[in-house]
Design a protein around this motif. Sequence first.
Motif, PDB file in Angstrom:
ATOM      1  N   UNK A   1      10.200 -11.950 -11.605  1.00 45.01           N
ATOM      2  CA  UNK A   1      11.341 -12.495 -10.261  1.00 45.01           C
ATOM      3  C   UNK A   1       9.707 -11.548  -9.375  1.00 45.01           C
ATOM      4  N   UNK A   2       8.667 -12.213  -8.820  1.00 45.77           N
ATOM      5  CA  UNK A   2       8.081 -12.509  -7.466  1.00 45.77           C
ATOM      6  C   UNK A   2       8.395 -11.556  -6.744  1.00 45.77           C
ATOM      7  N   UNK A   3       8.133 -10.117  -6.291  1.00 51.29           N
ATOM      8  CA  UNK A   3       8.527  -9.793  -5.447  1.00 51.29           C
ATOM      9  C   UNK A   3       7.268  -9.751  -3.868  1.00 51.29           C
ATOM     10  N   UNK A   4       7.886 -10.394  -2.979  1.00 53.57           N
ATOM     11  CA  UNK A   4       7.633 -10.434  -1.652  1.00 53.57           C
ATOM     12  C   UNK A   4       8.270  -9.548  -0.803  1.00 53.57           C
ATOM     13  N   UNK A   5       6.552  -9.500   0.210  1.00 55.13           N
ATOM     14  CA  UNK A   5       7.342  -8.514   1.832  1.00 55.13           C
ATOM     15  C   UNK A   5       6.648  -9.698   2.802  1.00 55.13           C
ATOM     16  N   UNK A   6       8.066  -9.088   3.862  1.00 52.27           N
ATOM     17  CA  UNK A   6       7.341  -9.400   5.051  1.00 52.27           C
ATOM     18  C   UNK A   6       6.376  -9.078   5.858  1.00 52.27           C
ATOM     19  N   UNK A   7       4.938  -9.188   6.031  1.00 53.78           N
ATOM     20  CA  UNK A   7       3.827  -8.862   7.366  1.00 53.78           C
ATOM     21  C   UNK A   7       4.032  -9.461   8.417  1.00 53.78           C
ATOM     22  N   UNK A   8       3.781  -8.884   9.347  1.00 57.44           N
ATOM     23  CA  UNK A   8       3.077  -8.992  11.279  1.00 57.44           C
ATOM     24  C   UNK A   8       1.695  -8.210  11.078  1.00 57.44           C
ATOM     25  N   UNK A   9       1.304  -8.505  12.344  1.00 59.88           N
ATOM     26  CA  UNK A   9      -0.097  -7.661  12.956  1.00 59.88           C
ATOM     27  C   UNK A   9       0.038  -7.382  13.876  1.00 59.88           C
ATOM     28  N   UNK A  10      -0.224  -6.646  14.487  1.00 54.45           N
ATOM     29  CA  UNK A  10      -0.540  -5.800  15.371  1.00 54.45           C
ATOM     30  C   UNK A  10      -2.411  -6.348  16.182  1.00 54.45           C
ATOM     31  N   UNK A  11      -2.587  -6.833  17.121  1.00 58.04           N
ATOM     32  CA  UNK A  11      -3.613  -7.303  17.003  1.00 58.04           C
ATOM     33  C   UNK A  11      -4.498  -6.592  18.651  1.00 58.04           C
ATOM     34  N   UNK A  12      -5.677  -5.927  18.405  1.00 59.36           N
ATOM     35  CA  UNK A  12      -6.333  -5.219  19.272  1.00 59.36           C
ATOM     36  C   UNK A  12      -8.462  -5.961  19.141  1.00 59.36           C
TER      37      UNK A  12
ATOM     38  N   UNK B   1       3.175 -11.204  -0.832  1.00 58.84           N
ATOM     39  CA  UNK B   1       3.415 -11.474  -2.952  1.00 58.84           C
ATOM     40  C   UNK B   1       3.511 -10.727  -3.033  1.00 58.84           C
ATOM     41  N   UNK B   2       2.128  -9.617  -2.311  1.00 59.42           N
ATOM     42  CA  UNK B   2       2.010  -8.254  -3.194  1.00 59.42           C
ATOM     43  C   UNK B   2       2.645  -7.154  -2.542  1.00 59.42           C
ATOM     44  N   UNK B   3       2.683  -6.647  -2.789  1.00 67.97           N
ATOM     45  CA  UNK B   3       4.088  -5.475  -2.338  1.00 67.97           C
ATOM     46  C   UNK B   3       3.235  -3.879  -1.687  1.00 67.97           C
ATOM     47  N   UNK B   4       1.648  -4.244  -1.939  1.00 67.56           N
ATOM     48  CA  UNK B   4       1.331  -2.803  -1.703  1.00 67.56           C
ATOM     49  C   UNK B   4       0.504  -2.968   0.172  1.00 67.56           C
ATOM     50  N   UNK B   5       0.866  -1.560   0.764  1.00 61.43           N
ATOM     51  CA  UNK B   5       0.797  -1.818   2.306  1.00 61.43           C
ATOM     52  C   UNK B   5      -0.395  -1.444   2.580  1.00 61.43           C
ATOM     53  N   UNK B   6      -0.937  -1.042   1.854  1.00 57.19           N
ATOM     54  CA  UNK B   6      -2.775  -0.006   1.983  1.00 57.19           C
ATOM     55  C   UNK B   6      -3.795  -1.316   1.178  1.00 57.19           C
ATOM     56  N   UNK B   7      -3.218  -2.402   0.914  1.00 55.00           N
ATOM     57  CA  UNK B   7      -4.270  -3.493   0.811  1.00 55.00           C
ATOM     58  C   UNK B   7      -4.467  -4.648   1.834  1.00 55.00           C
ATOM     59  N   UNK B   8      -6.220  -5.033   2.126  1.00 56.08           N
ATOM     60  CA  UNK B   8      -6.153  -5.531   2.936  1.00 56.08           C
ATOM     61  C   UNK B   8      -5.903  -7.196   2.734  1.00 56.08           C
ATOM     62  N   UNK B   9      -6.330  -7.514   1.480  1.00 58.46           N
ATOM     63  CA  UNK B   9      -6.938  -8.984   1.007  1.00 58.46           C
ATOM     64  C   UNK B   9      -5.342 -10.184   1.418  1.00 58.46           C
ATOM     65  N   UNK B  10      -4.074  -9.056   1.204  1.00 58.63           N
ATOM     66  CA  UNK B  10      -2.799 -10.013   1.422  1.00 58.63           C
ATOM     67  C   UNK B  10      -3.097 -10.036   3.255  1.00 58.63           C
ATOM     68  N   UNK B  11      -3.586  -9.235   3.609  1.00 52.04           N
ATOM     69  CA  UNK B  11      -2.757 -10.026   5.636  1.00 52.04           C
ATOM     70  C   UNK B  11      -4.115 -10.351   5.916  1.00 52.04           C
ATOM     71  N   UNK B  12      -4.521 -11.017   5.419  1.00 48.49           N
ATOM     72  CA  UNK B  12      -6.206 -11.454   5.626  1.00 48.49           C
ATOM     73  C   UNK B  12      -5.740 -13.336   4.845  1.00 48.49           C
TER      74      UNK B  12
ATOM     75  N   UNK C   1      13.896  -1.276  -3.906  1.00 49.23           N
ATOM     76  CA  UNK C   1      13.633  -0.306  -5.609  1.00 49.23           C
ATOM     77  C   UNK C   1      12.744   0.677  -4.376  1.00 49.23           C
ATOM     78  N   UNK C   2      12.299   0.861  -3.246  1.00 49.60           N
ATOM     79  CA  UNK C   2      12.540   1.728  -2.732  1.00 49.60           C
ATOM     80  C   UNK C   2      10.872   1.996  -3.804  1.00 49.60           C
ATOM     81  N   UNK C   3       9.794   1.264  -2.463  1.00 48.42           N
ATOM     82  CA  UNK C   3       8.758   1.673  -3.444  1.00 48.42           C
ATOM     83  C   UNK C   3       7.636   0.906  -3.044  1.00 48.42           C
ATOM     84  N   UNK C   4       7.382   0.714  -1.363  1.00 49.71           N
ATOM     85  CA  UNK C   4       6.688  -0.777  -0.410  1.00 49.71           C
ATOM     86  C   UNK C   4       7.141  -1.397  -0.340  1.00 49.71           C
TER      87      UNK C   4
END
Length: 403
Positions: free
Chosen positions: A1-12, A28-39, A68-71
């Motif tokens: 099953x594809x993991x999903x994440x809910x993201x939001x951006x504070x804009x400065x 669908x990218x769970x890793x918080x440090x990745x920039x491409x999913x936010x773009x 699963x406690x992993x991002x």
Amino acid sequence: MTRTRQVRLVVADSDGGILGVTPYRTTSVPWWQEAAPLRAAFPELFTGADGTGTHAVLRLLEAEHDSDAHMGGRSTHLVQIANRAAVRGSDTLSLEQWRGPADVATGLEPLRHPWAKPGGPADDLAWVARQVEVTGDAVQHRTWNLSAIWSVPSSRVTVWLKAVPTFFQHETPVLQTLADVAPGAAPTLIAADGHRQLLSAMDGEDGFRADTDEQIAMVDALVDLQLAAAGETPALLAAGVPDGRSQTLADNLAAFLKRAAPTDRKLQRLATEIPNRIAAIDALGLPDVLVHGDPHPGNCRLGVKPPTWFDWGDSFIGNPLLDLGAVHRMSPSAVSHWLSRWSEQAGGADLTGAWETLRPVALVRSALVYQQFLDAIEPDEHIYHRDDVALTLDQVRQLLSAE
């Protein structure tokens, strides 16, 4: 099953003033440090990016792990944009009022890294442009408390900007040394300045999916370069590579266990045993070498000869068997080959028992490294490593129980 994440951006904006916060969107990218999913999730915010770092993800503000406690889960990130018109003219995005701290961008947090501050990415990319002729837009790949990574097209090759915290800056003399004694076995450093490194793009592909034969080739490449650099250990220590040799290691681990688990009888008993465990390994006569510190297959490039080991920020000078802390990511055959390679340097001794003796020590050292991360990064980003100390010490307890 594809993991999903809910993201939001504070804009400065370009001065660090907060324009608002976006609604949540799904990636669908769970890793918080990745920039491409936010773009990808918020293309209207990054439209008009000119590769100068004025449109950049700065850092993580809030997050909660998924089940699963992993991002995964939910995360909130701070971004900087120069193009206010992209927000005002967007038909698809309206910013809500940010009800968190007003100074999330400009606050004087003493442990904030340069690339996590407004204008920091732009300064880093301006430095790149002084080293090479930039021919296109830079692309941000990652940003978190351990690094920021950008790729930048240039007239010579695609180059990579890597920004690292103070506690990883000894990677620069490591790469300079390896370039002399083991050409091609580590990334090529073009230039460096404090927290910044400019690297040539590496050929090949990451070894996350390496089979056993490929893992054995990785082990050979690592041992070969460690032996080639063995004579450089005094110079590396003088250049700031951490000292993980026997006495220093024993002292540091004892102090850490006293701090982290002062009432845990099992771990305190281990603390008293550590000098003897280390002495038993020292008796084998293995040389102190440049230990990679995190030698899992994903930190090695395949498809090139020799395989290229990268991410030397965790490196230190010490017993080579301490690198076997990553054995859970290697096949049993690769681990056996690793031990046999070092057995050659120990007069043919069987190192299996030696590794079992040292393994709890290596895990305690891993827990100490996580604690050092927590001590050196700003509180908002503790969540990346918050549970790692306790989880690693639990692994130590399990090993001790098995003994």
